[in-house]
Every structure is written in C-alpha cells, then in structure tokens.
Enzyme design. Structure first.
Site, PDB file in Angstrom:
ATOM      1  N   SER A 142     -59.432  20.808  16.359  1.00  0.00           N
ATOM      2  CA  SER A 142     -59.654  20.813  17.803  1.00  0.00           C
ATOM      3  C   SER A 142     -59.235  19.463  18.392  1.00  0.00           C
ATOM      4  O   SER A 142     -58.110  19.036  18.143  1.00  0.00           O
ATOM      5  CB  SER A 142     -61.122  21.146  18.098  1.00  0.00           C
ATOM      6  OG  SER A 142     -61.293  21.493  19.444  1.00  0.00           O
ATOM      7  N   ARG A 147     -72.037  24.240  28.976  1.00  0.00           N
ATOM      8  CA  ARG A 147     -71.945  24.394  27.532  1.00  0.00           C
ATOM      9  C   ARG A 147     -71.918  25.874  27.133  1.00  0.00           C
ATOM     10  O   ARG A 147     -71.258  26.247  26.169  1.00  0.00           O
ATOM     11  CB  ARG A 147     -73.126  23.687  26.860  1.00  0.00           C
ATOM     12  CG  ARG A 147     -73.088  23.705  25.343  1.00  0.00           C
ATOM     13  CD  ARG A 147     -71.908  22.957  24.793  1.00  0.00           C
ATOM     14  NE  ARG A 147     -71.980  22.794  23.345  1.00  0.00           N
ATOM     15  CZ  ARG A 147     -71.027  22.257  22.596  1.00  0.00           C
ATOM     16  NH1 ARG A 147     -69.910  21.832  23.178  1.00  0.00           N
ATOM     17  NH2 ARG A 147     -71.161  22.134  21.306  1.00  0.00           N
ATOM     18  N   ASP A 204     -58.185  32.292  17.555  1.00  0.00           N
ATOM     19  CA  ASP A 204     -58.630  31.121  18.317  1.00  0.00           C
ATOM     20  C   ASP A 204     -58.234  31.365  19.774  1.00  0.00           C
ATOM     21  O   ASP A 204     -57.062  31.499  20.100  1.00  0.00           O
ATOM     22  CB  ASP A 204     -57.926  29.872  17.770  1.00  0.00           C
ATOM     23  CG  ASP A 204     -58.455  28.573  18.373  1.00  0.00           C
ATOM     24  OD1 ASP A 204     -58.998  28.606  19.500  1.00  0.00           O
ATOM     25  OD2 ASP A 204     -58.317  27.517  17.721  1.00  0.00           O
ATOM     26  N   HIS A 224     -62.195  29.953  17.799  1.00  0.00           N
ATOM     27  CA  HIS A 224     -61.931  28.529  17.628  1.00  0.00           C
ATOM     28  C   HIS A 224     -62.857  27.881  16.597  1.00  0.00           C
ATOM     29  O   HIS A 224     -62.439  27.024  15.825  1.00  0.00           O
ATOM     30  CB  HIS A 224     -62.097  27.838  18.984  1.00  0.00           C
ATOM     31  CG  HIS A 224     -61.780  26.381  18.966  1.00  0.00           C
ATOM     32  ND1 HIS A 224     -60.509  25.909  18.729  1.00  0.00           N
ATOM     33  CD2 HIS A 224     -62.552  25.283  19.148  1.00  0.00           C
ATOM     34  CE1 HIS A 224     -60.525  24.583  18.770  1.00  0.00           C
ATOM     35  NE2 HIS A 224     -61.745  24.185  19.020  1.00  0.00           N
ATOM     36  N   ASP A 225     -64.119  28.290  16.600  1.00  0.00           N
ATOM     37  CA  ASP A 225     -65.110  27.701  15.688  1.00  0.00           C
ATOM     38  C   ASP A 225     -64.780  27.911  14.209  1.00  0.00           C
ATOM     39  O   ASP A 225     -65.465  27.348  13.350  1.00  0.00           O
ATOM     40  CB  ASP A 225     -66.499  28.285  15.962  1.00  0.00           C
ATOM     41  CG  ASP A 225     -67.289  27.422  16.943  1.00  0.00           C
ATOM     42  OD1 ASP A 225     -66.799  26.340  17.310  1.00  0.00           O
ATOM     43  OD2 ASP A 225     -68.403  27.836  17.326  1.00  0.00           O
TER      44      ASP A 225
END
Lengths: 368, 368
Positions: A148, A220, A314, A348-349
């Site tokens: 990232s 968030r 992602d 993405h994680d």
C-alpha cells in the site's frame, strides 16, 4: 534466535528540505529493528508501513497483547526471516507514532504544528528514511519491502535512490494514486474537517483519545470499505443481523455495520486526525512520474531487481495499476523485474492478511 | 403527441398495514403520469424510482430547467414511448417529495413524525403503489420498470402481485442487499446521525435546506463513490488538479474532490436527512426471499415475463447478484425470463446515464 525487538528515536537538527520547497527542522524519526546486523552490513531489509501503520511491525511490546502489524510476516523463520536479516522499519514523517508530524511541538513555540505543518510527500518520507540510515551508517541495503503506501515508498526508493537497495518489493500499490482512492480519502478528510470536535485542528489530543472523534470514525468506516471487497464482506458478514436488534428497528444493525462502527470508533483512540489529513494528502499527490517527462522516464532510473505484487480484487489500488508499471518496464526492456498477480478475493487488505499467498514468493525473492 | 405531464397527490384514510406489523394512517402518495390511458386500460407502464429519485421522472416543470430523472428514457418516441404508453411514477412512502414520510406531519399532532415514523420496506412501498393503482381503477398493467431501488420494487411486484403486470423490467438491482452496499449506507447514516445540526432528528427542515448538512454531504460523497467505478472516475476526472490550488497546499483539491464536494453539499438542499435514513434502511433490509423458504421459492411466484438487466462494472449491486436471480430462475425452469449483462464501465449510474446501451432492448421488451 529471538526477534531482538529494539525501539529507538533519532533526533535530527539539520533541516529536511521538502519537495514543496518548505523545510522541516528539527525532526525526529522513530524506528524499530529486529534481528542482528551482520559484520559487512549486507543483511538489512527495510520495511515501509502503510497509511495508519507504524514502525512497530513485528513482535509484542511488554505492555501490549497485540503484535506488530506484519508480525506474521517478519520474525525468526518467517518470510522476512530475522534469523538472517536485520530489519528496520521507521515511522514516516507526518505520522503520529514518534516521528515528527502535525501534532509534534513546533521548535521554539509552545504549541503543536497543526495546520502549520508542511505537506509532506512520499518522496519526503523516503528522503527522511535515507537520512536515518546514513545516521545508522547504513549506506546500502539488501531489500526494501512495503505494501500500500509502503509499496509507494519502496517504488520511490527504487527511483530516487537507485543504488541504495539490491531488491525492491512493492505490493498492493500504484504508480500514481487514482481518483477512486482519492475519493475515499476525500470522504474521510471532509468528515474530519466538519466534525465540530475537531475544532479546525485545535482539538485536545487527549480528549480525542478519550472520547473519540465521530468524524474520523465515519471516515475510517469509508476507508474500511475500500480495504475490503464485495466477496470478503460477503464471506465475512453475509447478511447476518445482530441477534438483539429487531429487523424493523431504524437503528437495528447488520453485522457489517457493527464491524464498521467498532473499527471506526476504536480507530480514533489510537490515530491522530491531523496525521490522517496529512498522510492521505501525501497519498493523493503521490505520482512516481512527477519531475520526469513520463512514468517511463521515471522507471528507467531503476537498477534494483524489482518485484511487483498485486491482488486480483484489490479495489483501492487495482491490479491494473501495478500491471501498468510492469507493462511500462517491459517497454523499457532493461529493468530486471517480476510481476505477479495474486489470486485473492480479499481486497486491498490481502497484503496484511493473506500472507500464505505470497510469503513463499517474498522469501525466495529475498534469498535468491 | 405531447408528453402530457400531470402531477397529482392522492390521500388515503384507510390504514396501510406495514410488513413490520405497524400501521401508517392516513397517508398521501404523490405521482405523475405521462401520455394517455387507452380505453381498455391496457397501456399502463409503471416506473419505480431509486433511493433519492421522485415521481418526477420525465418532462420539465414550468418553474424548473432540469428535466425528470429518466427524461431521456421516457417521452414521445423514446424507449418508454408516451405516444403508446400511459406512464405512472409515484413517490415511495418514506420519501420526501409529497408522499408520506418521516418529515410529514403526524395525524392529530402538531409535529413531524421524525423517529416516530415506522420503518417501511420495499414490499410496503410496492403495496402502497398497488393501493394507489386501485384508487385509479387500474387493476392490471402492461409493465413495471425500475433501476436500483426501482428494480427492487419491480421484482417485489413480480413476486407479491404476480398477476398485476404482464412484464417486469428490473435493472442494476439485486435480490437481497449485500454487505458492500449496506456498508456504504452505514457511512452515510452514521455521518448524518453524528452531525450536531441533525439534532437527533429535531432539525428544522428549512434551516437544513438553507445551510446544508455537512454530515449528509459526507454521506452522499460516499454514495457517489458507490455509484461510479474506477474506470468512470478515471475517464471523468483522471488526476486533474484544480488550477487555482497548489499541489502542496493541504486543502488543495483534485477535480474528483471538487465534484464530490459540490454534489455532496448540493444534495442536502433538496433531500431530507430523515428520508435518507429511512430509505437506506429499506434498501438494507430488502431481501426477496423473506417470508419464503428460499429465493427459489420466492421466484417461483413469478408469472410475468421478467427482464433482468445488469451492468458489468456496477459496484453497488454487482452483476453477479442479478445473474444469481437468472441462475435460480433457470433452475426453476418455468419462469419466462431474459437476462442481459450490459458491457459498461460506468458503474451503477449506468442505468441513468448510458441509456443508449439498453434503450432499444427495453423498447423491444415493452412492444413485443
């Protein structure tokens, strides 16, 4: 061998000349090391952290139960094997875990920087790390690894300090942040800025830590969406509903809503809102080609062996963005690179949680 | 022939029995019609609107410059041809454009419903429309057409009033809202709820219209992300930066940020935050299979000819969700349906903007 976790802070009094033309001075850089530096200093692996990460990427502090953010990946016998490598991870400037950032105290002032802090770029973060390594008498490293925003730093190292690292491993990243990612950051930034408790930057950090900041929590939550994927959310939560809530209650919650709420509000206890504004800004304006005529011209600078790793689903930094780097390198012809796209539906994680899908690859890349 | 736009409101005094067991009484339904009802009433096409849509789907009001939300699709000679069909579109209950919703005045009270308004479901919205059509002496229609939440209503009509419509056209929709979409709604809901100007539902609607509501603006920004796609954002905005802003200014903006800001804040001038909470709730708890043993059992009820249209890069309701309906219908065997997936990279908004990609299909489906 044990992990040999060590935490340090270095203080620098020489000015840091930023990409913007502004100056940061003095400044601190907090960092951690694991493993042992060998005699010829040939075993250094630099790990770069992401937006809300820190220098604490492995091991467990005495007073905590949670391990560093990449603990499954870094340690004795792990993919980044601390029995072989001396690992350094530093907190980026602009962050809030010990390196100088917007909530640091201004020199000769009795107040925090807040909005007076200069905008820093990924290139500035990398420059500061380079100065740290000089201080540590490390002038060349074996590898730089990051995912990232950490992957952006790895790429920036490859271009701006081409002789500094033998290997570069960049994952779940991009060559220039695209509007989709900028849009998610915008939601978070706007949400923070419009929270009256944020007080235009004049909040009390202790109060925020105590009471939370709903604006940042909402931002968030949006971030968490961008880190996941349709498939990972579906398999993690499905349409599960909280057992205690009625389906027809306005405030009844699905499990996915509870997850976002918990993680959103919890986040405000450990991360600083101004740092969030500054680091998302750095991500937004990240563009490897800045200062070059084209991405190709930028990538031509690379002399290290470059490994690019993307994840199929992602949604924050699409695999097509990493592939674009690979395709451009292919056109250039003489850069030694390898590109792999990991079959993952985690989003993405994946670079944080699906270690088993790429740890062997990274191990081999480091050892070869 | 001219469009013959007519706007009406019907008032109902009999109780509306909701899926939750609660009752709404009395209530109003605002609706519009276009074209002319033929003598045997065989030319009625019902159009269902999405989350923030209204009954005003075609034509231009005298005092406005902007046409109805599907004006390119509905009108003389258009896909839904008002020279042939008598089109009815009504505002769903729970909304804020004339039908009864949370900001309506409570009967025998001097205050708005606010949180006292019952949670309504897509099934309730459909039931209320069915009652409206009874009032208008329309007991069977030629077709029901809708996209997104409108597509949910079309599917719900097909299952709960199987003999009411000959044809059902549902696009950019789903059989049950998935966690990805619920997560986006959560960001918006939380952002509205935590805005101090929202005053836990006790805001003054006139003040909100005048001053905006930053919490809803932020939520709407998140919504806009979900309506678009990586590709549509990239081609629409790229990394264009506002010419007047410096790249290293903390509050300098990319074009995509300006777009989100403008649309987010503008939205709060014309949509009600409580209606947003209630309608997103209805979307979240939408599940065609509720009350049935399975989706298959629910879909078995369908007797109309069903057309399912998905869009390849719809990230809000993925094309796989529509395909799941098609696959289930295929298993059932005796439902007359057709499924098409439109090659579009526009994202969810494709059903509103890429009309040229499906208007011929819909025209043929209606005329066949």
């Amino acid at each position: 061998m044990p992990l040999n976790l060590q935490t340090h802070t270095e203080h620098f009094t020489n000015p840091l000349y930023l990409e913007s033309g502004r100056i940061l001075e003095p400044y601190d850089i907090a960092y951690e090391t694991y493993g042992e530096l060998n005699d010829d200093k040939s075993n250094v692996v630099v790990v770069c952290h992401a937006l809300t990460g820190s220098h604490h990427c492995a091991g467990v502090y005495e007073d905590e139960t949670k391990a560093g953010w990449w603990d499954g990946f870094i340690g004795p016998g792990k993919a980044i094997d601390t029995d072989k490598y001396f690992v350094i991870c530093s907190n980026v400037i602009g962050s809030c875990f010990g390196s100088t950032g917007p909530m640091s105290m201004q020199h000769h002032h009795h107040d925090h920087y807040r909005y007076k802090f200069p905008v820093v770029t990924i290139k500035d973060m990398v420059k500061a790390q380079r100065i740290l390594f000089d201080r540590l008498n490390i002038h060349r490293v074996h590898a730089i690894v990051g995912g990232s925003m950490g992957g952006m730093q790895a790429l920036q190292f490859a271009i701006h300090y081409p002789n500094f690292s033998d290997k570069i491993i960049s994952m779940a990243s991009t060559h220039a942040t695209q509007p989709w990612a900028i849009a998610f950051n915008k939601v978070a930034q706007e949400s923070i800025l419009k929270d009256p408790e944020f007080k235009q930057g004049y909040y009390d950090p202790e109060v925020i830590k105590e009471q939370g900041l709903s604006g940042m929590a909402v931002g968030r939550m949006a971030g968490h969406i961008s880190f996941l994927s349709h498939e990972s959310m579906a398999s993690k939560f499905g349409r599960e509903y909280k057992r205690t809530d009625g389906l027809y209650e306005l405030f009844g919650k699905f499990q996915v809503e509870s997850y976002l709420e918990y993680n959103g509000y919890n986040f405000t206890k450990w991360f600083d809102p101004l740092a969030y504004l500054y680091i998302t800004k750095a991500i937004n304006i990240f563009d490897l080609s800045r200062g070059f005529d084209s991405l190709q011209e930028a990538l031509k600078k690379i002399t290290a062996k470059l490994h690019l790793i993307s994840f199929r689903d992602d949604l924050l930094f699409k695999n097509t963005e990493m592939k674009e780097i690979a395709d451009t390198l292919n056109e250039i012809g003489n850069v030694n690179y390898n590109y792999i796209d990991i079959d993952s539906d985690y989003g993405h994680d994946a670079f944080l949680v699906e270690l088993d899908k790429f740890e062997n690859y990274v191990k081999d890349a480091l050892d070869e």
